[in-house]
Every structure is written in C-alpha cells, then in structure tokens.
Design an enzyme around this catalytic site. Structure first.
Site, PDB file in Angstrom:
ATOM      1  N   ASP A 169       1.006  -1.218  -0.018  1.00 50.35           N
ATOM      2  CA  ASP A 169      -0.116   0.080  -0.017  1.00 50.35           C
ATOM      3  C   ASP A 169       0.627   1.304  -0.115  1.00 50.35           C
ATOM      4  O   ASP A 169       0.532   2.191   0.659  1.00 50.35           O
ATOM      5  CB  ASP A 169      -0.835   0.048   1.292  1.00 50.35           C
ATOM      6  CG  ASP A 169      -0.164  -0.213   2.604  1.00 50.35           C
ATOM      7  OD1 ASP A 169       1.152  -0.210   2.688  1.00 50.35           O
ATOM      8  OD2 ASP A 169      -0.894  -0.139   3.770  1.00 50.35           O
ATOM      9  N   LYS A 229       3.933  26.583  18.126  1.00 45.64           N
ATOM     10  CA  LYS A 229       3.733  25.691  16.914  1.00 45.64           C
ATOM     11  C   LYS A 229       5.007  25.293  16.477  1.00 45.64           C
ATOM     12  O   LYS A 229       5.219  25.258  15.286  1.00 45.64           O
ATOM     13  CB  LYS A 229       2.792  26.285  15.922  1.00 45.64           C
ATOM     14  CG  LYS A 229       1.586  26.776  16.318  1.00 45.64           C
ATOM     15  CD  LYS A 229       0.666  27.489  15.186  1.00 45.64           C
ATOM     16  CE  LYS A 229      -0.612  27.780  15.859  1.00 45.64           C
ATOM     17  NZ  LYS A 229      -1.661  28.390  14.801  1.00 45.64           N
ATOM     18  N   ASP A 268       1.780   6.040   2.647  1.00 44.34           N
ATOM     19  CA  ASP A 268       1.430   4.933   3.128  1.00 44.34           C
ATOM     20  C   ASP A 268      -0.201   5.051   3.103  1.00 44.34           C
ATOM     21  O   ASP A 268      -0.643   5.842   3.807  1.00 44.34           O
ATOM     22  CB  ASP A 268       2.104   4.682   4.332  1.00 44.34           C
ATOM     23  CG  ASP A 268       1.431   3.409   5.017  1.00 44.34           C
ATOM     24  OD1 ASP A 268       0.710   2.950   4.242  1.00 44.34           O
ATOM     25  OD2 ASP A 268       1.946   3.239   6.215  1.00 44.34           O
TER      26      ASP A 268
END
Length: 350
Positions: free
Chosen positions: A229, A280, A335
């Site tokens: 995958d 952040k 993925d």
C-alpha cells in the site's frame, strides 16, 4: 547525445532516417529554434511517407506527429513504464519545465537493463480496515490510484529496477488479487503467491516462512520486502547494493517525517518556572517506510507459519548482535492507510 535525435521541421526525410538510426530510440524529436518540442517522427512514419511517394530530399514537416505523448522531467519510472505499456509504444520524450526536450525514455532502458537475481516479497494480506467502506468489497492493494491498482504501481516500480521475480503474500480477498495480477507476465515479471488463511494472519513478516527454502538459504541473494500500500519512488537496485556493501543483516528504508504541533509548547523546570515557549514548533523524526532489504537466511529466525512482524525481525537482529542499517528515502512517500492518505495519493499522482 540528445542533439543526435533533435531535428528542425525543414530537415529532410534522409536526415530523419539518419537521426533515428543513430539514436536507437525509434524516433526523433522535431523542435523549434528554442529546442522546444514541436512533434516527433518515427521510422514507421518515414516508411509510410516513402510508400506514399515522398522522396529522401523532401522535408519531414508534413509527416510529423504534432501532439505526441510526453512525460515531464522527474516522472517516476513506474509511471513511464505504465504509459508505454498502456499505449504499446517503445519510446517517449521527457520534457523539461521550459518545454525543451530533456531526453527520450525507451522501453529497453526502463525494463531492458540488468535483471537482478533478488526476489521481492510484497505484503498484501491486510484487511485495510482504516479505509472503512472503501475496502468492504475490494482489498486495499486493488484500490485505484491514477488509473491503476496501488499494488500494480509497486510492481511496476520493481520491474523498472530490474526485479523480475516476485512473491505476494495474500489473505483478505486473495482471489481478487490473484485474478488481477495472475502470473505477472502482463506486468513484465513472474509472480507466485504466499497464501495465508483468515484464521491465521501472519503479519508483516510471518508469510516469509512460506517461501521456497531455496530462496531463504544462506547462499541466496538478499530479499526485498515491502508493503503493498505504498506510493513511493525508490531505487531498488541501489538499496540492494548499499545493503550488501554495509554488512548489515537487515536494512530498513527510512524517511524524515515532519509534524507541526498546533499549539504553543511550554518547557519548565522542577520549580514550575517556565524556561521556554515555542509557538507551534515543527518536530522531525525518522520513520519506518515499510521497505526492507534483508539477508535471505534471516527468514530462518522466524517461527514457521506463525504471526511475526518486520520491526520484530529487526529487533531480533539487534538482540543477536546483527547489524541493522537505515537507508534514507528522499523521494515522495505515501503509506495509503486512511481515506485522507488515499486522497493525498490520488492528488499527488495526477
């Protein structure tokens, strides 16, 4: 040299024959004064021109194909091979961002290079439950991205790198995967199947114990092991070479993963005095890509026909003093585990 197969429209039929014969690509690119592609002309076009009455000294302009198939610079080998296979063509020009001809890819270049003795094992037995309804009636490896099932992109990637012998581990909807891929001849390889059972799924490594013992002997070449995958471009031949040169028993493909924390991150000491505030921040870690090269005899460490994982095999190597090395993958890597990942893959492949 690329100049050997570039022509102007005023070139003659004889000039085109000479260019095509010298380039061994079966075609020549017709360009303007800025070397931007105008069209292509093949040896077949030239033969048809002569049959229809053209002379060797006539210009090629009337016989040029004005809208040829091309690929942009940087196109993955698997996509080039897919295009050639679908259109039954043997060559395709590669075009730079400025419209100029960068090179010509040929089918012999893509699949006619050195054939490697190594076997690749593709793990395609998972249920893909995180994709929800998308895998209710079809296995995840057969979900389509850019006109092909994900697993076919994986196979074309391997074939383009010289891998011709593949084993595919199947379980969930195995009959669909086997019906689609068959013996692999349609994709330029030979495929056999490692069949798990619904009652005994073997994880990401257990099915390796179902390989022919000759493939897992100490004398056998290293194995490639990868998930079904993945949408990724990597040089399988280079991975094998570097694995063998490193002295590692297992080489794991890794990639830098970056994540921006959506909050301010606070650091403080034992007295709860704040020592730093980062708004952040971006964190970077190295992740396992699900691509491995392993010494074939490592399979003997796994319990026969019982569940086991590739990360677990890596840990066994470390525990026994065997070297495990990392191999960086710089190209794009997706993925396809969730609907969001699938949407990103389908967008990236456009």
């Amino acid at each position: 040299m690329i100049a050997d197969y570039l022509l102007r429209e005023h070139a003659t039929v004889l000039d085109a024959f000479t260019a095509i014969d010298g380039s061994a690509t079966g075609l020549a690119c017709v360009v303007d004064d800025a070397r931007k592609l105008v069209g292509v002309i093949t040896d077949g076009d030239l033969r048809r021109a002569l049959i229809s009455g053209a002379r060797l000294e006539d210009p090629i302009a009337p016989h040029v194909k004005r809208a040829p198939r091309t690929v942009p610079t940087g196109t993955a080998r698997a996509h080039i091979l897919d295009l050639m296979t679908a259109l039954r063509i043997n060559a395709v020009p590669e075009i730079a961002p400025d419209g100029t001809v960068a090179s010509i890819h040929t089918l012999s270049e893509i699949i006619g290079g050195a054939v490697l003795p190594n076997r690749a094992v593709i793990m395609a037995g998972g249920k893909g439950t995180r994709l929800g309804a998308l895998t209710r009636h079809v296995p995840k490896p057969l979900i389509t991205v850019a006109g092909r099932p994900i697993i076919e992109w994986v196979i074309l990637q391997l074939v383009g790198n010289g891998i011709r012998n593949l084993s595919i581990s199947v379980n969930h909807f195995a009959e669909q995967i086997e019906a689609r891929l068959g013996d692999g001849s349609r994709l330029g390889c030979s495929i056999d199947y490692l069949r798990e059972t619904a009652e005994n799924p073997l994880g990401t490594a257990g099915s390796l114990t179902l390989l022919d013992p000759a493939v897992t002997s100490a004398q056998a070449p290293p194995l490639l092991v990868l998930n079904a995958d993945l949408l990724v471009e990597f040089d399988a031949a280079r991975l094998i070479r570097e694995h063998e040169a490193s002295g590692a028993a297992l080489t794991m493909g890794v990639k830098t993963y970056r994540h921006t924390v959506p909050f301010g991150v606070v650091e403080y000491d034992e007295e709860r005095t704040i020592t730093a505030v980062s708004e952040k921040p971006e964190l970077a870690v190295e992740i396992n890509t699900g691509i491995y090269c392993i010494d074939a005899e490592l399979v003997r460490l796994l319990p026969y026909n019982r569940p086991s994982t590739m990360p677990g095999l890596a840990e066994q190597c470390l525990d026994s003093g065997r070297r495990v090395s990392a191999w960086a993958i710089d190209a794009g890597w997706i993925d396809i585990g969730t609907p969001h990942d699938l949407a990103r893959a389908q967008g990236a492949a456009q």
